[in-house]
Enzyme design. Structure first.
Site, PDB file in Angstrom:
ATOM      1  N   TYR A 143       0.835  -1.133   0.002  1.00 57.79           N
ATOM      2  CA  TYR A 143      -0.162   0.057  -0.014  1.00 57.79           C
ATOM      3  C   TYR A 143       0.933   1.277   0.136  1.00 57.79           C
ATOM      4  CZ  TYR A 143      -4.700  -1.854   0.687  1.00 57.79           C
ATOM      5  OH  TYR A 143      -5.873  -2.432   0.744  1.00 57.79           O
ATOM      6  N   LYS A 194       3.099 -15.161   1.864  1.00 55.61           N
ATOM      7  CA  LYS A 194       3.275 -16.229   0.696  1.00 55.61           C
ATOM      8  C   LYS A 194       4.728 -16.321   0.830  1.00 55.61           C
ATOM      9  CE  LYS A 194       0.967 -16.963  -2.559  1.00 55.61           C
ATOM     10  NZ  LYS A 194       0.729 -18.311  -2.815  1.00 55.61           N
ATOM     11  N   ASP A 227      -3.010 -17.764   0.505  1.00 59.34           N
ATOM     12  CA  ASP A 227      -4.256 -18.440  -0.382  1.00 59.34           C
ATOM     13  C   ASP A 227      -4.855 -19.553   0.165  1.00 59.34           C
ATOM     14  OD1 ASP A 227      -1.757 -19.646  -0.446  1.00 59.34           O
ATOM     15  OD2 ASP A 227      -2.132 -20.337  -2.747  1.00 59.34           O
ATOM     16  N   ASP A 255     -12.247  -9.035   4.847  1.00 56.24           N
ATOM     17  CA  ASP A 255     -13.512  -8.897   4.239  1.00 56.24           C
ATOM     18  C   ASP A 255     -14.374 -10.419   3.772  1.00 56.24           C
ATOM     19  OD1 ASP A 255     -13.258  -6.317   3.558  1.00 56.24           O
ATOM     20  OD2 ASP A 255     -13.929  -6.552   1.455  1.00 56.24           O
TER      21      ASP A 255
HETATM   22  C1  IPM Z   1     -10.413  -1.415   4.083  1.00 56.61           C
HETATM   23  C2  IPM Z   1     -10.593  -0.604   3.006  1.00 56.61           C
HETATM   24  C3  IPM Z   1      -9.540   0.290   2.664  1.00 56.61           C
HETATM   25  C4  IPM Z   1      -8.237  -0.561   2.300  1.00 56.61           C
HETATM   26  C5  IPM Z   1      -9.870   1.275   1.523  1.00 56.61           C
HETATM   27  C6  IPM Z   1     -11.107   2.190   1.573  1.00 56.61           C
HETATM   28  C7  IPM Z   1      -8.649   2.392   1.457  1.00 56.61           C
HETATM   29  O1  IPM Z   1     -10.987  -1.766   1.901  1.00 56.61           O
HETATM   30  O2  IPM Z   1     -10.117  -0.641   5.369  1.00 56.61           O
HETATM   31  O3  IPM Z   1     -10.118  -2.586   4.190  1.00 56.61           O
HETATM   32  O4  IPM Z   1      -8.016  -1.144   1.101  1.00 56.61           O
HETATM   33  O5  IPM Z   1      -7.601  -0.651   3.394  1.00 56.61           O
HETATM   34 MG    MG Z   2     -11.037  -3.553   2.338  1.00 60.36          MG
END
Ligand code: IPM
Ligand code: MG
Length: 370
Positions: A143, A194, A227, A255
């Site tokens: 990131y 990984k 994975d 997620d």
């Molecule tokens: C999260 C979101 C963020 C990320 C975005 C909104 C920048 O997906 O907090 O998981 O990718 O970290």
């Molecule tokens: Mg996210």
């Protein structure tokens, strides 16, 4: 009532402000019923800040965030700002907060509430009682790694570059947070990378092993390629207690874990930094869900993830676990009584609005605290 508790509220965009309105009512409830006063300040982040100032967060707001006990953020982003340059998109406001406050440890619990077992896409027996904590590294990795960018190589060819990079201190500090948490929970930690294809993954694994041997031998540590971890999360999620992983894998795995619980609308998160010389740990709390622009302003969004984020703030920043428990119990009871916002609605339940959900949770707080 004297206050030494400062809270910066950044409602942001989409359903962020509606959800935050319900949180503010709970903050008020705490003041009236538990004699705890917060100094609450509110400001702009994301698209809301772009509209007013042309940038997703101002230096002034970052400065405020640096100087409070906790930041509570709603959500950022929406189609209105989708075509802006990458460097001024709403999301950059959130990323800047994470980076400038050095909030390197992102705690994302995935808990399946009994009342919502049927809302999960997995079979009830796979998710009932589920209680996982994902610790995502939040200020490093791909990131933020340099070099990054899009290069023009000529002849119509372009090259997009991001760099996955981790240093030993970055790995060590997030690993420590994860081991500490595992110690307080079920004593099991899975570290995910990984290492089979990435040097940064090899380093990650080696450093986690070193911290384990030197500082946390009592925790049961295992390693899993990212994975495989994604696969295991949907195959047999209850095998996990705490997972520690890097920024990108953590984004994806959290997620995935979140959805096991039936609704993203239920999940809070905490992003923590180091403890400073005054004993204060920099911290930002936010729901895992996004700004959901498609349903914003309709009073149908689920405010529970944001409310539970406030509960996490009480627990981790204000040492108020009794009050955090109260909120969590109130939420559980309300779900148990069949009240549902649209996102978690199912047959035989009662559908309620955002405001109504806030009302019912407040009433439940009155009941269980009195
Ligand atoms: C999260 C979101 C963020 C990320 C975005 C909104 C920048 O997906 O907090 O998981 O990718 O970290
Ligand atoms: Mg996210």
């Amino acid at each position: 009532m004297a206050s030494n508790k400062s809270l910066l509220i950044l409602p942001g965009d989409g359903i962020g402000p509606e959800a935050m309105t319900e949180v503010r009512r709970i903050v008020d409830w705490m003041e009236t019923n538990r004699a705890v006063k917060f100094d609450v300040d509110e400001d702009l982040v994301g698209g809301a800040s772009i509209d007013k100032h042309g940038i997703p967060i101002t230096d002034e707001v970052v400065d405020k965030a640096q100087n409070v006990d906790a930041v509570l953020l709603g959500a950022v982003g929406g189609p209105k700002w989708d075509n802006l340059d990458f460097s001024v998109k709403p999301e950059r406001g959130l990323l800047r907060l994470r980076k400038d406050l050095e909030l390197y440890a992102n705690l994302r619990p995935a808990i399946c509430f009994d009342a919502l077992v049927d809302a999960s896409s997995l079979k009830p027996e796979l998710v009932s009682g589920l209680d996982i904590m994902i610790v995502r590294e939040l200020t490093g990795g791909v990131y933020f790694g340099e070099p990054r960018g899009i290069e023009d190589l000529g002849n119509g060819i372009r090259r997009g570059i991001n760099t996955q990079v981790y240093t030993t201190p970055e790995i060590q500090r997030v690993a420590r947070v994860a081991f500490e948490l595992a110690k307080k929970r079920d004593g099991r930690l899975v570290s995910s990378e990984k290492a089979n294809v990435m040097e940064s993954g090899v380093l990650w694994r080696e450093e986690v092993i070193k911290i384990h041997e030197a500082e946390f031998p009592e925790v049961e540590l295992s390693h899993m390629y990212a994975d495989n971890a994604a696969m295991q999360l949907v195959r047999a999620p209850k095998q996990f207690d705490v997972i520690v992983t890097d920024n990108l894998f953590g984004d994806i795995l959290s997620d995935c874990a979140a959805m096991l619980t039936g609704s993203l609308g239920m999940l809070p998160s905490a992003s923590l930094g180091d403890v400073d010389e005054h004993g204060r740990r920099k911290a930002l709390y936010e729901p895992v869900h996004g700004s959901a622009p498609d349903i914003a302003g309709e009073n149908i969004a689920n405010p529970i993830a944001t409310i539970l984020s406030y509960a996490m703030a009480l627990r981790y920043s204000f040492d108020m676990s009794e009050e955090a428990d109260l909120i969590e119990t109130a939420v559980k009871n309300v779900l148990g009584s069949g009240m549902r916002t649209a996102d978690i609605m199912s047959d035989g339940m009662t559908k309620v609005s955002t405001t109504k959900m806030g009302d019912i949770i407040l009433r439940e707080l009155d009941k269980i605290s009195g």
